[in-house]
Write an enzyme that holds these catalytic residues in place. Structure first.
Site, PDB file in Angstrom:
ATOM      1  N   GLU A  39      47.374  48.407  44.461  1.00  0.00           N
ATOM      2  CA  GLU A  39      48.729  47.813  43.920  1.00  0.00           C
ATOM      3  C   GLU A  39      48.643  46.343  44.007  1.00  0.00           C
ATOM      4  OE1 GLU A  39      51.477  49.741  43.738  1.00  0.00           O
ATOM      5  OE2 GLU A  39      51.317  51.566  44.834  1.00  0.00           O
ATOM      6  N   SER A  50      42.421  44.776  38.097  1.00  0.00           N
ATOM      7  CA  SER A  50      43.498  43.702  38.290  1.00  0.00           C
ATOM      8  C   SER A  50      44.077  43.317  36.965  1.00  0.00           C
ATOM      9  CB  SER A  50      42.974  42.379  38.897  1.00  0.00           C
ATOM     10  OG  SER A  50      42.526  42.608  40.080  1.00  0.00           O
ATOM     11  N   SER A 104      49.916  56.811  51.143  1.00  0.00           N
ATOM     12  CA  SER A 104      49.714  56.697  49.836  1.00  0.00           C
ATOM     13  C   SER A 104      50.178  57.861  49.055  1.00  0.00           C
ATOM     14  CB  SER A 104      48.144  56.791  49.732  1.00  0.00           C
ATOM     15  OG  SER A 104      47.676  55.472  50.315  1.00  0.00           O
TER      16      SER A 104
HETATM   17  P1  TGC Z   1      52.560  39.500  32.171  1.00  0.00           P
HETATM   18  O1  TGC Z   1      52.409  38.709  30.992  1.00  0.00           O
HETATM   19  O2  TGC Z   1      52.739  38.841  33.390  1.00  0.00           O
HETATM   20  O3  TGC Z   1      53.658  40.580  32.095  1.00  0.00           O
HETATM   21  C1  TGC Z   1      53.431  41.457  31.323  1.00  0.00           C
HETATM   22  C2  TGC Z   1      54.964  42.027  31.220  1.00  0.00           C
HETATM   23  O4  TGC Z   1      55.387  42.726  32.262  1.00  0.00           O
HETATM   24  C3  TGC Z   1      56.489  41.978  33.028  1.00  0.00           C
HETATM   25  N1  TGC Z   1      56.136  42.102  34.303  1.00  0.00           N
HETATM   26  C4  TGC Z   1      56.698  42.877  35.181  1.00  0.00           C
HETATM   27  N2  TGC Z   1      57.734  43.701  35.007  1.00  0.00           N
HETATM   28  C5  TGC Z   1      58.232  44.591  36.029  1.00  0.00           C
HETATM   29  N3  TGC Z   1      57.644  44.217  37.209  1.00  0.00           N
HETATM   30  C6  TGC Z   1      56.845  43.243  37.392  1.00  0.00           C
HETATM   31  N4  TGC Z   1      56.319  43.289  38.680  1.00  0.00           N
HETATM   32  C7  TGC Z   1      56.346  42.560  36.470  1.00  0.00           C
HETATM   33  N5  TGC Z   1      55.312  41.458  36.415  1.00  0.00           N
HETATM   34  C8  TGC Z   1      55.298  41.393  35.027  1.00  0.00           C
HETATM   35  C9  TGC Z   1      56.434  40.708  32.480  1.00  0.00           C
HETATM   36  O5  TGC Z   1      57.565  39.907  32.310  1.00  0.00           O
HETATM   37  C10 TGC Z   1      56.058  40.895  30.876  1.00  0.00           C
HETATM   38  O6  TGC Z   1      57.123  41.374  30.310  1.00  0.00           O
HETATM   39  P2  TGC Z   1      57.325  41.197  28.793  1.00  0.00           P
HETATM   40  O7  TGC Z   1      58.512  41.954  28.211  1.00  0.00           O
HETATM   41  O8  TGC Z   1      57.466  39.615  28.596  1.00  0.00           O
HETATM   42  O9  TGC Z   1      55.876  41.747  27.883  1.00  0.00           O
HETATM   43  O10 TGC Z   1      51.295  40.286  32.528  1.00  0.00           O
HETATM   44  P3  TGC Z   1      49.728  39.652  32.939  1.00  0.00           P
HETATM   45  O11 TGC Z   1      48.937  40.754  31.743  1.00  0.00           O
HETATM   46  O12 TGC Z   1      49.549  38.449  32.885  1.00  0.00           O
HETATM   47  O13 TGC Z   1      49.477  40.380  34.367  1.00  0.00           O
HETATM   48  C11 TGC Z   1      50.017  39.958  35.470  1.00  0.00           C
HETATM   49  C12 TGC Z   1      49.510  40.577  36.706  1.00  0.00           C
HETATM   50  C13 TGC Z   1      47.963  40.099  36.943  1.00  0.00           C
HETATM   51  C14 TGC Z   1      50.371  40.014  37.758  1.00  0.00           C
HETATM   52  C15 TGC Z   1      49.476  42.096  36.653  1.00  0.00           C
HETATM   53  O14 TGC Z   1      48.606  42.650  35.710  1.00  0.00           O
HETATM   54  C16 TGC Z   1      49.137  42.699  37.719  1.00  0.00           C
HETATM   55  O15 TGC Z   1      50.029  42.937  38.778  1.00  0.00           O
HETATM   56  N6  TGC Z   1      47.854  43.272  38.157  1.00  0.00           N
HETATM   57  C17 TGC Z   1      47.399  43.978  39.417  1.00  0.00           C
HETATM   58  C18 TGC Z   1      47.309  45.546  39.067  1.00  0.00           C
HETATM   59  C19 TGC Z   1      47.964  46.280  39.944  1.00  0.00           C
HETATM   60  O16 TGC Z   1      48.648  46.221  40.782  1.00  0.00           O
HETATM   61  N7  TGC Z   1      47.562  47.440  39.732  1.00  0.00           N
HETATM   62  C20 TGC Z   1      47.867  48.624  40.643  1.00  0.00           C
HETATM   63  C21 TGC Z   1      47.384  49.985  40.100  1.00  0.00           C
HETATM   64  S1  TGC Z   1      48.389  51.313  40.971  1.00  0.00           S
HETATM   65  C22 TGC Z   1      47.757  51.219  42.381  1.00  0.00           C
HETATM   66  O17 TGC Z   1      46.961  50.734  42.923  1.00  0.00           O
HETATM   67  C23 TGC Z   1      48.255  52.587  43.296  1.00  0.00           C
HETATM   68  S2  TGC Z   1      47.671  52.747  44.651  1.00  0.00           S
HETATM   69  C24 TGC Z   1      48.286  54.159  45.185  1.00  0.00           C
HETATM   70  C25 TGC Z   1      48.796  54.262  46.866  1.00  0.00           C
HETATM   71  O18 TGC Z   1      50.005  53.657  46.758  1.00  0.00           O
HETATM   72  O19 TGC Z   1      48.133  54.899  47.142  1.00  0.00           O
HETATM   73  P1  FAD Z   2      38.953  43.777  40.231  1.00  0.00           P
HETATM   74  O1  FAD Z   2      40.068  43.980  39.414  1.00  0.00           O
HETATM   75  O2  FAD Z   2      37.637  44.010  39.528  1.00  0.00           O
HETATM   76  O3  FAD Z   2      38.728  42.636  41.180  1.00  0.00           O
HETATM   77  C1  FAD Z   2      37.580  42.351  41.971  1.00  0.00           C
HETATM   78  C2  FAD Z   2      37.694  41.036  42.893  1.00  0.00           C
HETATM   79  O4  FAD Z   2      38.149  40.086  41.817  1.00  0.00           O
HETATM   80  C3  FAD Z   2      39.030  41.148  43.655  1.00  0.00           C
HETATM   81  O5  FAD Z   2      38.755  40.308  44.973  1.00  0.00           O
HETATM   82  C4  FAD Z   2      40.326  40.361  42.586  1.00  0.00           C
HETATM   83  O6  FAD Z   2      41.131  39.819  43.707  1.00  0.00           O
HETATM   84  C5  FAD Z   2      39.346  39.389  42.113  1.00  0.00           C
HETATM   85  N1  FAD Z   2      40.180  39.008  40.825  1.00  0.00           N
HETATM   86  C6  FAD Z   2      40.347  39.582  39.613  1.00  0.00           C
HETATM   87  N2  FAD Z   2      41.161  38.910  38.982  1.00  0.00           N
HETATM   88  C7  FAD Z   2      41.205  37.693  39.425  1.00  0.00           C
HETATM   89  C8  FAD Z   2      41.795  36.570  39.073  1.00  0.00           C
HETATM   90  N3  FAD Z   2      42.348  36.478  37.879  1.00  0.00           N
HETATM   91  N4  FAD Z   2      41.633  35.336  39.833  1.00  0.00           N
HETATM   92  C9  FAD Z   2      41.055  35.444  41.047  1.00  0.00           C
HETATM   93  N5  FAD Z   2      40.464  36.551  41.471  1.00  0.00           N
HETATM   94  C10 FAD Z   2      40.550  37.552  40.645  1.00  0.00           C
HETATM   95  N6  FAD Z   2      44.990  52.669  40.785  1.00  0.00           N
HETATM   96  C11 FAD Z   2      45.945  53.401  39.952  1.00  0.00           C
HETATM   97  O7  FAD Z   2      46.196  53.191  38.780  1.00  0.00           O
HETATM   98  N7  FAD Z   2      46.446  54.409  40.603  1.00  0.00           N
HETATM   99  C12 FAD Z   2      46.107  54.839  41.872  1.00  0.00           C
HETATM  100  O8  FAD Z   2      46.574  55.881  42.392  1.00  0.00           O
HETATM  101  C13 FAD Z   2      45.326  54.057  42.609  1.00  0.00           C
HETATM  102  N8  FAD Z   2      44.930  54.447  44.013  1.00  0.00           N
HETATM  103  C14 FAD Z   2      43.988  53.643  44.463  1.00  0.00           C
HETATM  104  C15 FAD Z   2      43.314  54.096  45.848  1.00  0.00           C
HETATM  105  C16 FAD Z   2      42.165  53.408  46.456  1.00  0.00           C
HETATM  106  C17 FAD Z   2      41.877  54.148  47.519  1.00  0.00           C
HETATM  107  C18 FAD Z   2      41.577  52.454  45.783  1.00  0.00           C
HETATM  108  C19 FAD Z   2      40.741  51.540  46.503  1.00  0.00           C
HETATM  109  C20 FAD Z   2      42.176  51.792  44.578  1.00  0.00           C
HETATM  110  C21 FAD Z   2      43.334  52.601  44.187  1.00  0.00           C
HETATM  111  N9  FAD Z   2      43.762  52.314  42.640  1.00  0.00           N
HETATM  112  C22 FAD Z   2      44.616  52.891  41.968  1.00  0.00           C
HETATM  113  C23 FAD Z   2      43.113  51.010  41.987  1.00  0.00           C
HETATM  114  C24 FAD Z   2      43.699  49.855  42.547  1.00  0.00           C
HETATM  115  O9  FAD Z   2      44.731  49.081  42.098  1.00  0.00           O
HETATM  116  C25 FAD Z   2      42.693  48.676  42.023  1.00  0.00           C
HETATM  117  O10 FAD Z   2      41.286  49.185  42.704  1.00  0.00           O
HETATM  118  C26 FAD Z   2      42.953  47.237  42.090  1.00  0.00           C
HETATM  119  O11 FAD Z   2      44.073  47.179  41.339  1.00  0.00           O
HETATM  120  C27 FAD Z   2      41.873  46.260  41.792  1.00  0.00           C
HETATM  121  O12 FAD Z   2      41.026  46.583  40.791  1.00  0.00           O
HETATM  122  P2  FAD Z   2      39.724  46.734  40.830  1.00  0.00           P
HETATM  123  O13 FAD Z   2      39.342  47.429  42.009  1.00  0.00           O
HETATM  124  O14 FAD Z   2      39.136  46.771  39.433  1.00  0.00           O
HETATM  125  O15 FAD Z   2      39.158  45.040  41.177  1.00  0.00           O
END
Ligand code: TGC
Ligand code: FAD
Length: 390
Positions: A369, A143, A96
């Site tokens: 992610e 999310s 990570s």
């Molecule tokens: P949506 O309308 O689908 O997209 C908005 C704009 O983004 C573009 N797009 C992308 N571009 C690049 N890469 C991708 N993977 C893309 N996916 C979408 C899309 O074309 C659009 O562009 P534009 O120009 O038309 O505006 O967006 P939405 O609001 O419906 O959301 C889609 C959804 C749910 C899939 C997205 O919000 C999502 O992936 N949610 C999950 C959030 C997430 O992954 N958070 C991670 C936080 S960071 C983290 O967890 C780090 S952990 C650290 C570690 O590794 O230790």
């Molecule tokens: P929520 O979005 O509240 O989701 C709760 C549940 O609802 C999940 O099971 C989800 O799948 C479900 N759900 C949500 N929406 C829907 C839908 N539309 N349909 C069906 N089910 C749905 N984030 C960063 O930005 N940077 C970081 O460095 C980072 N590091 C992390 C490290 C750790 C140890 C952890 C635990 C998380 C980290 N994250 C980071 C955050 C991580 O990306 C979020 O926890 C993750 O994206 C989920 O968001 P949430 O925890 O708010 O869950």
């Protein structure tokens, strides 16, 4: 001693070139030498082992694919994946730290930053002198990052940043944070926030049962004055942070294979040594079924990751293809960790073996992610053209 022997049932080594194997073997040796001997202790005391930062930089884990002119290792996507695999073989928390530094901090500065920002930040991040964090998730927006409320106002000679990020890897000790926030027009931009800026604090999140050797915290912005030169100028909108996630999720697809390999290798060895009913437990069909399914799933995951790496390298991999690999491979690893733990009986719950730690770590990996369910819905959207999010 770390007895790990990497499984390669389909001779995937043949798909790799000399550089891939060299990079992979160097990372593997380093993990055996520097990570395996200490990681259980650090996970138990819930502390990130800062002494491994230099070693991570030396094996190319900070910016593997960032060009050498900025201090990166200048490697290709397969090498990047293999480094992540080897590091996560040691511990998902260590991977990570490397993922965040490379794909979530260096990548946006390289891709969306200007030349001055690249020169100022990338070499120090590549060497590990500075550690970075990535702030997208907020307490009320995980999310659905599009709903974020962290925001900045244009004050003429600087921006004024307010809001809070939660669950941020590396936050408690980061020198720089790439923070996603909305402008007054509601458009998402990336800002580089630096430690020492007034009003910027990074409290640590305690009591985690998962990813204990990784430091997680909040990023809090209370009227932080961010210099204008710290805004990433070359991309805005949600697609900017999602583009970083593509790179990190790809690395996780490889990393999860490492964790699964370690669990499989440990269970296989144990099954040949542990005697019950006068036989090694590996002779019982039920245990063979577990091991046979593990190696089958690992092999499928390796092929998925390798093919995705080839497509990443030639620029054709889609975000949805990356989602499929992240989701499949992490689910594969968590299932293997659970079965491997059972195969060790009572010993499986102790820190004598790595399996329980991997199992607990993977609970975070399957959530961050993009959760398991979110990635499924991304596949659903891709094949039907219908969004379950809107
Ligand atoms: P949506 O309308 O689908 O997209 C908005 C704009 O983004 C573009 N797009 C992308 N571009 C690049 N890469 C991708 N993977 C893309 N996916 C979408 C899309 O074309 C659009 O562009 P534009 O120009 O038309 O505006 O967006 P939405 O609001 O419906 O959301 C889609 C959804 C749910 C899939 C997205 O919000 C999502 O992936 N949610 C999950 C959030 C997430 O992954 N958070 C991670 C936080 S960071 C983290 O967890 C780090 S952990 C650290 C570690 O590794 O230790
Ligand atoms: P929520 O979005 O509240 O989701 C709760 C549940 O609802 C999940 O099971 C989800 O799948 C479900 N759900 C949500 N929406 C829907 C839908 N539309 N349909 C069906 N089910 C749905 N984030 C960063 O930005 N940077 C970081 O460095 C980072 N590091 C992390 C490290 C750790 C140890 C952890 C635990 C998380 C980290 N994250 C980071 C955050 C991580 O990306 C979020 O926890 C993750 O994206 C989920 O968001 P949430 O925890 O708010 O869950």
């Amino acid at each position: 001693p770390d007895l790990f022997q990497a499984p390669d049932y389909y001779n995937i080594d043949e798909l790799l070139n000399d550089e891939h194997r060299l990079v992979r073997d160097a990372a593997r040796e380093w993990v055996k030498r520097e990570v395996s001997p200490i990681i259980e202790e650090y996970a138990q005391k819930a502390e990130f082992p800062k002494q491994i930062i230099n070693g991570l930089a030396e094996i190319g884990a900070f910016g593997p694919y960032i060009p050498a002119e900025y201090g990166g290792a200048g490697l290709d996507q397969i090498s990047y994946g293999l480094i992540m695999q080897e590091i996560e073989r040691g511990d998902s928390g260590v991977r990570s730290t490397a993922s965040v530094q490379s794909s979530l901090v260096m990548y946006p500065i390289w891709k969306y930053g200007n030349e001055a920002q690249r020169q100022k930040f990338l070499p120090k991040l590549a060497s590990g002198e500075w550690m970075g964090s990535f702030g997208l998730t907020e307490p009320d927006h995980g999310s659905n990052p599009a709903g974020m409320t962290t925001n900045f106002k244009d004050m003429g000679d600087h921006y004024l940043l307010n809001g809070a990020k939660m669950w941020i890897s590396n936050a408690p000790f980061c020198q720089v944070a790439v923070v996603w926030a909305k402008s007054e027009e509601g458009r998402i931009h990336g800002l580089i926030v630096e430690r020492g800026m007034e009003g910027f604090t990074t409290p640590e999140t305690h009591n985690k049962w998962s990813l204990r050797a990784s430091s997680t915290g909040e990023l809090i912005f209370d009227n932080v004055k961010v210099p204008k030169e710290n805004l990433l100028p070359n991309k805005s909108g949600l697609g900017a942070p999602l583009g970083c996630l593509d790179s990190a999720r790809y690395g996780i697809a490889w990393g999860a294979i490492g964790a699964a390999m370690d669990c499989y290798d440990t269970a296989l060895r144990y099954s040949k040594e542990r005697m019950q009913f006068g036989k090694p437990i590996g002779q019982f069909q039920l245990q063979q079924k577990k091991l046979a399914e593990m190696i089958t799933e690992i092999t499928k995951a390796q092929l998925l990751a390798w093919r995705l790496g080839v497509m990443r390298e030639n620029g054709t991999a889609t975000s949805a293809q990356i989602s499929m690999a992240k989701r499949n491979n992490v689910d594969m690893a968590i299932t293997i960790a659970r079965d491997a733990r059972q195969m060790l009986g009572g010993m499986g719950i102790t820190g004598e073996y790595s399996i329980m730690r991997h199992s607990m770590n993977l609970e975070s990996v399957i959530t961050y992610e993009g959760t398991h369910d979110i990635h499924l819905l991304i596949t659903g959207l891709d094949i039907t053209g219908l969004s379950a999010f809107k």
